[in-house]
Scaffold this motif. Sequence first.
Motif, short mmCIF file in Angstrom:
data_model
loop_
_atom_site.label_atom_id
_atom_site.label_comp_id
_atom_site.label_asym_id
_atom_site.label_seq_id
_atom_site.Cartn_x
_atom_site.Cartn_y
_atom_site.Cartn_z
N UNK A 14 0.83 -1.21 0.00
CA UNK A 14 0.00 0.00 0.00
C UNK A 14 0.86 1.26 0.00
N UNK A 15 1.99 1.22 0.67
CA UNK A 15 2.89 2.37 0.68
C UNK A 15 3.49 2.63 -0.70
N UNK A 16 3.69 1.56 -1.47
CA UNK A 16 4.27 1.71 -2.80
C UNK A 16 3.30 2.33 -3.81
N UNK A 17 2.03 2.14 -3.57
CA UNK A 17 1.03 2.62 -4.51
C UNK A 17 0.59 4.02 -4.09
N UNK A 24 4.42 7.37 -12.82
CA UNK A 24 5.68 6.85 -13.35
C UNK A 24 5.49 5.54 -14.08
N UNK A 25 4.74 4.62 -13.47
CA UNK A 25 4.50 3.33 -14.10
C UNK A 25 3.72 3.46 -15.40
N UNK A 26 2.75 4.35 -15.43
CA UNK A 26 1.96 4.52 -16.65
C UNK A 26 2.80 5.14 -17.76
N UNK A 27 3.66 6.10 -17.43
CA UNK A 27 4.53 6.69 -18.46
C UNK A 27 5.52 5.66 -19.00
N UNK A 28 6.09 4.86 -18.12
CA UNK A 28 7.03 3.83 -18.57
C UNK A 28 6.31 2.78 -19.41
N UNK A 29 5.10 2.41 -19.01
CA UNK A 29 4.33 1.44 -19.79
C UNK A 29 4.03 1.98 -21.18
#
Length: 68
Positions: A14-17, A24-29
């Motif tokens: 939960x802390x990671x999300x 960041x994850x969506x841009x990298x994806x």
Amino acid sequence: MMKQALVKIVCQVAKLIDVKSLVTLSLVAALVVMTTKGTELPALFSNAVMLVLGFFFGKNVKPSQEEV
């Protein structure tokens, strides 16, 4: 004992999300999808991804005592 470990793992996930991580994850994806499809990357998008990645990974760096 097992329940405490499971609760600890859930709390850490939960802390990671958070919003920054999701952005960041969506841009990298998007970067990975565009690269694998052979789509030409706009310069602004490429620069934005590098800026976000630099901020995301650079924010945890602390200066050493010699630099202060």
